[in-house]
Design an enzyme around this catalytic site. Structure first.
Site, PDB file in Angstrom:
ATOM      1  N   GLY A 452       0.836  -1.210   0.000  1.00 25.18           N
ATOM      2  CA  GLY A 452       0.000   0.000   0.000  1.00 25.18           C
ATOM      3  C   GLY A 452       0.857   1.240   0.000  1.00 25.18           C
ATOM      4  O   GLY A 452       1.742   1.401  -0.852  1.00 25.18           O
ATOM      5  N   ASP A 453       0.578   2.131   0.960  1.00 23.81           N
ATOM      6  CA  ASP A 453       1.382   3.346   1.085  1.00 23.81           C
ATOM      7  C   ASP A 453       2.339   3.265   2.263  1.00 23.81           C
ATOM      8  O   ASP A 453       2.856   4.279   2.709  1.00 23.81           O
ATOM      9  CB  ASP A 453       0.460   4.563   1.230  1.00 23.81           C
ATOM     10  CG  ASP A 453      -0.451   4.464   2.468  1.00 23.81           C
ATOM     11  OD1 ASP A 453      -0.595   3.343   3.012  1.00 23.81           O
ATOM     12  OD2 ASP A 453      -0.986   5.496   2.895  1.00 23.81           O
TER      13      ASP A 453
END
Length: 548
Positions: A452-453
């Site tokens: 993800g981030d």
């Protein structure tokens, strides 16, 4: 390789020369030894035959002389004296010839020696009156002073005597002769002076009881021998063998019996002919030396030829080796084409093809490794790369006494960007974030995307770990706050950072990540767009409790 080829060739030639020298010397030594042995046995046989023939001849001469009427009747002493002196003059081997009456008194003799003397007790009369008598070698007892020394020794005789019988069949006396033993030595010297392989041979005449009658330099004359070769000769055998003589040395010894000639039965003499083994085999030693010398010379010649010839093989191979080394250093990308023998050309082409395939394989493996260790979207390292990096980073920090900072990174409010602008825009933002993070770290540091981030940064810190980690976090926050442009839209975003330090917070990589993640959540809970060091979480908790 050229040195090895030259040395191998030299060793091969020298080895072959040594082997040939050994084999040839063995074979030649045996053949030559047999040849010399046969030669010395032939000499012994010839000497024996010559002695027997001489004795047979002179025995016949004495027998013929005894048939003369003037001797048998013994009436004209003056005529008898003339005859025997003439015989002595014509045949000098008859050193003394005497005519004895029936009482053993010398009535006529050569040079009138012993005329009037009675020698009835001498063997020539005792045995001669009964029939033909041939006596073995003996000293001249009565005549020793009448003749000069021979080789510094008193003269020796061999006796021949026959009875004298008149026409009435009455015994009238004895014809007695002394043959000088010089004739045997003369035969030895004239017939067998030795030439070629028979140089330096010694010839011995041995009596029936083993006494040396003649031979060598005279040192053994009168002594008795006990040799296996002598036993063979006394057993009427002819041949040769290697015998150890009384001087302790080994000799090639030929042997033969002097066993008479025709009706002459002989005196049971044995003839031995010897030659020193070292003298006999001298040609073999010379041959062995010559082979070794030629072998060494040929070794040098062929080594030089091998050195020169190896250049045709080693030269192209050396060029290929130099090309491979240059490829390893990165100076060239392809192996140069090398020309030489047919096999060299094939090897060069196959090696070029092999190196090309290996290069392609290495590139493919490198690419596979890169893919396996990097995030596909951002190009940052992945969790596998993080684990590998930690393994080396911890070892390096322990070795240098340094610290490691682990920064857990997470973008604040990233989901609205995906919802508002789409996932493509979100991917653009993530790629740009990765670029900015790379600008903030050094070459030996690692930035990885966990999913993800969420990202993590691991870097080495030499000293003041907490302060340097804080400075790095401030720089990252500043870079991320700068606006992003995606799809023509201006996007602003912030980031929260949690920091854990090795070895202060933990010595285990997994626990460091957990501590950095806990610090990250603490930073988000405090208001985002900031950072917190794990060791400060407890202080922050205590301060919050005090304010409450």
């Amino acid at each position: 390789m050229r040195v090895q080829v030259a040395l191998a060739t030299a060793l091969l030639v020298v080895g072959l020369a040594a082997l040939m020298s050994f084999v040839i010397s063995k074979r030649s030594g045996a053949d030559l030894q047999n040849q010399i042995g046969i030669g010395v046995s032939d000499i012994a046989l010839q000497m024996a035959d010559e002695l027997d023939r001489t004795m047979w001849t002179h025995r016949g001469e004495v027998s013929v002389l005894s048939t003369l009427r003037v001797l048998r009747e013994m009436q004209d002493v003056r005529e008898i004296s003339s005859i025997i002196n003439r015989l002595r003059h014509e045949i000098p081997i008859f050193t003394w010839i005497g005519v004895l009456d029936r009482d053993g008194t010398v009535v006529a003799a050569t040079n009138d020696l012993l005329v009037g003397a009675n020698i009835a007790q001498r063997p020539v009369f005792q045995y001669g009156k009964n029939g033909q008598f041939i006596g073995d070698v003996h000293d001249a007892k009565l005549l020793a002073e009448k003749f000069p020394l021979y080789n510094g020794e008193p003269i020796q005789f061999v006796d021949i005597a026959v009875p004298l019988v008149n026409d009435s069949g009455e015994f009238t006396g004895v014809l007695a002769t002394h043959l000088s033993w010089e004739w045997a030595d003369a035969v030895r010297k004239s017939l067998f002076s030795g030439q070629g392989i028979h140089q330096n041979v010694d010839i011995f005449v041995i009596s029936q009881d083993g006494t040396v009658l003649l031979g060598g330099d005279g040192n053994l004359v009168g002594s008795k021998l006990s040799l296996d070769a002598l036993s063979e000769a006394q057993s009427k055998h002819i041949g040769w063998k290697i015998s150890t003589w009384s001087d302790g040395k080994e000799y090639l010894t030929g042997y033969a019996p002097a066993d008479g000639h025709l009706d002459y039965k002989g005196l049971s003499w044995s003839i031995l002919v010897r030659q020193h083994v070292e003298d006999a085999l001298a040609p073999v030693y010379d041959l062995r030396r010559d082979i070794l010398l030629w072998g060494l010379l040929l070794a040098l010649v062929f080594s030089a030829i091998a050195w020169w010839a190896a250049g045709f093989l080693v030269g192209p191979i050396g060029k290929m080796v130099d090309g491979i080394e240059a490829m390893k250093r990165g100076e060239i990308s392809n192996l140069p084409d090398v020309r030489g023998a047919r096999e060299i050309n094939i090897l060069s082409k196959n090696l070029q093809a092999l190196l090309t395939k290996l290069t392609e394989k290495d590139a493919a493996l490198g690419e596979m490794k890169r893919i396996a260790h990097h995030d596909k979207l951002t190009g940052l390292g992945n969790r596998l790369a993080l684990d590998v990096y930690f393994e080396h980073a911890v070892a390096r920090a322990d070795r240098k006494g340094a610290e490691i900072a682990v920064l857990m990174l997470d973008l604040d409010d990233f989901k609205p960007i995906n919802d508002r602008f789409g996932h493509a825009a979100g991917d653009d933002v993530l790629r740009e974030v990765a670029k900015r993070l790379r600008r903030c770290v050094r070459g030996g540091d690692l930035v990885a995307r966990l999913g993800g981030d969420e990202m993590v940064l691991v870097c080495h810190i030499d000293q003041n770990g907490k302060e340097e980690a804080a400075i790095l976090a401030e720089r990252i926050l500043h870079e991320i706050l700068m606006p992003f442009i995606t799809g023509g839209n201006r996007v602003s975003i912030s980031m929260s950072i949690g920091i854990a330090l090795y070895p202060n917070d933990s010595r285990e990589p997994e626990q460091l990540l957990e501590h950095a993640d806990a610090a990250l959540y603490a930073a988000k809970a405090r208001g985002k767009n900031g950072y917190i060091v794990f060791s400060d979480i407890e202080d922050l908790t205590d301060n919050s409790s005090s304010c409450a």
